[in-house]
Design a protein around this motif. Structure first.
Motif, PDB file in Angstrom:
ATOM      1  N   GLY A 113       0.797  -1.222   0.000  1.00 54.69           N
ATOM      2  CA  GLY A 113       0.000   0.000   0.000  1.00 54.69           C
ATOM      3  C   GLY A 113       0.827   1.269   0.000  1.00 54.69           C
ATOM      4  O   GLY A 113       1.983   1.284   0.425  1.00 54.69           O
ATOM      5  N   GLY A 114       0.213   2.364  -0.471  1.00 53.88           N
ATOM      6  CA  GLY A 114       0.876   3.655  -0.487  1.00 53.88           C
ATOM      7  C   GLY A 114       1.627   3.917  -1.776  1.00 53.88           C
ATOM      8  O   GLY A 114       1.718   3.073  -2.660  1.00 53.88           O
ATOM      9  N   MET A 147      -5.709  -8.521  -8.007  1.00 49.19           N
ATOM     10  CA  MET A 147      -4.694  -7.811  -7.236  1.00 49.19           C
ATOM     11  C   MET A 147      -5.350  -6.574  -6.633  1.00 49.19           C
ATOM     12  O   MET A 147      -6.413  -6.138  -7.088  1.00 49.19           O
ATOM     13  N   THR A 148      -4.703  -5.988  -5.622  1.00 48.06           N
ATOM     14  CA  THR A 148      -5.299  -4.879  -4.873  1.00 48.06           C
ATOM     15  C   THR A 148      -4.243  -3.841  -4.555  1.00 48.06           C
ATOM     16  O   THR A 148      -3.095  -4.181  -4.252  1.00 48.06           O
ATOM     17  N   LEU A 149      -4.650  -2.558  -4.606  1.00 45.01           N
ATOM     18  CA  LEU A 149      -3.790  -1.478  -4.146  1.00 45.01           C
ATOM     19  C   LEU A 149      -4.596  -0.491  -3.315  1.00 45.01           C
ATOM     20  O   LEU A 149      -5.637   0.000  -3.752  1.00 45.01           O
ATOM     21  N   VAL A 202      -1.077   8.620  -8.298  1.00 42.65           N
ATOM     22  CA  VAL A 202      -1.521   8.227  -9.638  1.00 42.65           C
ATOM     23  C   VAL A 202      -0.425   7.416 -10.325  1.00 42.65           C
ATOM     24  O   VAL A 202      -0.697   6.379 -10.954  1.00 42.65           O
ATOM     25  N   ASP A 203       0.813   7.855 -10.189  1.00 44.60           N
ATOM     26  CA  ASP A 203       1.935   7.109 -10.770  1.00 44.60           C
ATOM     27  C   ASP A 203       2.004   5.701 -10.180  1.00 44.60           C
ATOM     28  O   ASP A 203       2.285   4.726 -10.904  1.00 44.60           O
ATOM     29  N   ARG A 204       1.754   5.598  -8.890  1.00 44.26           N
ATOM     30  CA  ARG A 204       1.799   4.290  -8.227  1.00 44.26           C
ATOM     31  C   ARG A 204       0.706   3.369  -8.767  1.00 44.26           C
ATOM     32  O   ARG A 204       0.951   2.184  -9.045  1.00 44.26           O
ATOM     33  N   LEU A 205      -0.509   3.890  -8.915  1.00 42.67           N
ATOM     34  CA  LEU A 205      -1.591   3.067  -9.435  1.00 42.67           C
ATOM     35  C   LEU A 205      -1.324   2.663 -10.878  1.00 42.67           C
ATOM     36  O   LEU A 205      -1.570   1.514 -11.270  1.00 42.67           O
TER      37      LEU A 205
END
Length: 264
Positions: free
Chosen positions: A30-31, A58-60, A75-78
């Protein structure tokens, strides 16, 4: 609908298939600054092989927006996790496409919150992410939750109208927003064509209507007969994923309630 569950060591992996489970939902770290801790395809395959299960999704967990709108690093992470989800193609069992569940964190807090900027930022963020998801054949499923930036069936449909891409879908977890945000049967009807995965837990409430606590299926107020029958009547989803169980007994009780309503 087949049964799925979350990862963990409560029940040995080798027992899960024999207990009636077909899939497991798994997590990216996460994060926005935790990419180094993400599981690799090899990590995921090892767990699935031990369990003889498919990958449900999968999950974030990440915000995407703050008090003044879009948070670029989130947004970059997602986006990065969309690409990682695409690389897991072939593990997703009965799902027609790889699924990444986006779980919003709490709605931005503070006196300076600009609610219009929050919504516009959310639309900008998800539009960017869904363009990438569409190119890679990934579905981004928003998990609606009463405390988050997408808190009701109606709020998801408002997003959908703005974004207008088929890669934006729903992970429905009725205990997260029923009945205080959208009534149960109405929520399933409204979201039916967008639901790609469902979660099963329960919620109990204080006298003032606020959530007292979440727990495993059968420990709260959610009408599981109506929940499962509505999903069977209006949605076409491969996996119903149980969560919030704290023991094998919790898991078996939850499983039996859902199996009874499924009629299998």
């Amino acid at each position: 609908m087949k049964l799925g569950l979350m990862p963990g060591e409560i029940v040995p992996h080798s027992e899960l298939r024999d207990l009636g489970f077909s899939a497991m939902q798994m997590f990216f770290s996460g994060g926005s600054d935790s990419e180094a801790n993400d599981p690799t395809r090899e990590n995921i395959e090892n767990i699935l092989n031990q369990s003889r299960l498919d990958l449900a999704a999968m999950t974030l967990h990440v915000d995407l927006v703050g008090p003044n709108g879009l948070v670029a690093k989130d947004v970059d992470r997602l986006e990065a996790c969309v690409a990682k989800t695409a690389q897991l193609e072939g593990l997703f069992g009965d799902n027609p496409n790889p699924i990444l569940v986006w779980h919003p964190s709490e709605y931005p807090q503070g006196e300076e919150v600009d609610d219009l900027a929050v919504f516009d930022g959310l639309c900008e963020a998800l539009n960017k992410v869904c363009v990438k998801a569409q190119k890679l054949g990934v579905v981004v499923a928003v998990e609606i939750t009463r405390a988050g930036s997408v808190g009701s069936a109606e709020s998801f449909l408002r997003l959908k109208d703005r974004i207008g891409m088929s890669s934006l879908k729903v992970c429905i977890d009725a205990a997260n927003f029923v009945p205080d945000r959208t009534p149960l049967d109405r929520s399933v009807r409204m979201l039916a064509s967008d639901i790609v995965i469902a979660h099963g837990k329960d919620a109990s409430f204080k006298e003032n209507g606020q959530v007292k606590e979440y727990g495993p299926t059968g420990t709260g107020c959610l009408d599981y007969s109506k929940y499962i029958s509505s999903l069977k009547s209006h949605a076409d989803i491969p996996y119903f994923v149980l969560e919030y169980y704290k023991s094998k007994e919790d898991l078996i009780k939850a499983r039996d309630i859902v199996i009874t309503e499924l009629g299998v």
